[in-house]
Design a protein around this motif. Structure first.
Motif, short mmCIF file in Angstrom:
data_model
loop_
_atom_site.label_atom_id
_atom_site.label_comp_id
_atom_site.label_asym_id
_atom_site.label_seq_id
_atom_site.Cartn_x
_atom_site.Cartn_y
_atom_site.Cartn_z
N ALA A 1 0.79 -1.25 0.00
CA ALA A 1 0.00 0.00 0.00
C ALA A 1 0.82 1.29 0.00
O ALA A 1 0.28 2.38 0.24
CB ALA A 1 -1.00 0.02 1.17
N LYS B 1 3.32 1.25 -4.96
CA LYS B 1 4.21 0.67 -5.98
C LYS B 1 3.49 0.51 -7.33
O LYS B 1 4.00 0.90 -8.37
CB LYS B 1 4.73 -0.71 -5.52
CG LYS B 1 5.55 -0.64 -4.23
CD LYS B 1 6.10 -1.99 -3.82
CE LYS B 1 5.02 -3.02 -3.50
NZ LYS B 1 4.14 -2.61 -2.37
N THR B 2 2.30 -0.11 -7.28
CA THR B 2 1.57 -0.38 -8.52
C THR B 2 1.17 0.92 -9.22
O THR B 2 1.23 1.03 -10.44
CB THR B 2 0.34 -1.27 -8.22
OG1 THR B 2 0.81 -2.50 -7.65
CG2 THR B 2 -0.44 -1.59 -9.48
N ASP C 1 2.17 14.22 -2.44
CA ASP C 1 1.00 15.13 -2.49
C ASP C 1 0.34 15.24 -1.12
O ASP C 1 -0.43 16.17 -0.88
CB ASP C 1 -0.01 14.60 -3.52
CG ASP C 1 -0.46 13.17 -3.22
OD1 ASP C 1 -1.59 12.98 -2.75
OD2 ASP C 1 0.34 12.24 -3.43
N ALA D 1 2.66 9.35 -7.18
CA ALA D 1 2.01 8.65 -8.30
C ALA D 1 0.70 9.35 -8.64
O ALA D 1 0.28 9.36 -9.79
CB ALA D 1 1.74 7.19 -7.94
#
Ligand code: GDP
Ligand code: MG
Length: 175
Positions: free
Chosen positions: A20, A23-24, A126, A154
């Motif tokens: 969580a 990474k993805t 962010d 991301a």
């Protein structure tokens, strides 16, 4: 054959870090310039690719995702085999994920090639208002361990492209 279809190098990069941390989503941002708000921690594809040009060479970045095997020591050595680079990700709003970075470094040292280029990424930049890891702490750790370092998001895309490009350039310099 079309020049554009030719690949000069394939660079395998593994993405590691606690569950969580993003990474993805970092991978999705770099390979498809997208962020998926409703993504589950699904067992996804093994890797995603993006081809870039460096010094007139076509380089295919083949970026591997742990897809839910992030429990301690669950990532197998096959995952690390042949990897030239690693993105080691923590979440700047979650102290524990940073405290576990040392374990991931140990895993890399145990399973990956000695010359692997490692970049530490403090993701979710962010959410700086909820920061639980200072930039200074991360810089100090990265310097001690000889890792490259960047904070990134991301979600906003901030520093994602530059982090992946830095690692690819660094690998290109050593192959
Ligand atoms: P993984 O388990 O490390 O692959 O993490 P995911 O990519 O699945 O992301 C885990 C959660 O963090 C999801 O709810 C994402 O929407 C969220 N997330 C990922 N990256 C960011 C980011 O840069 N900023 C914010 N605010 N949330 C993020
Ligand atoms: Mg994931």
């Amino acid at each position: 054959a079309e020049r554009a279809a030719e690949i000069d190098y394939v660079f395998k990069i593994v993405v590691v870090g606690d569950s969580a941390v993003g990474k993805t989503q970092l991978l999705g941002r770099f390979t498809k310039d997208e962020f998926c708000f409703d993504s589950k921690s699904t067992i996804g594809v093994e890797f995603q690719t993006r081809t870039i040009t460096l010094n007139h060479k076509r380089i295919k970045a083949q970026i591997w995702d742990t897809a839910g095997q992030e429990r301690y020591r669950a990532v197998t050595s096959a995952y690390y085999r042949g990897a030239l680079g690693a993105m080691l990700v923590y979440d700047i709003t979650n102290r524990q994920t940073f405290d576990h970075v040392a374990r991931w470094v140990e895993e890399l040292r145990a399973h990956a090639d000695n010359s692997i280029v490692v970049m530490l990424i403090g993701n979710k930049a962010d959410l700086a208002g909820r920061r639980a890891v200072s930039t200074e702490d991360a810089v100090e750790f990265a310097e001690e361990q000889g890792l490259f370092f960047s904070e990134a998001s991301a979600l906003s895309g901030e520093n994602v492209e530059s982090a992946f490009l830095s690692i690819l350039e660094e690998i290109y310099g050593v192959v």
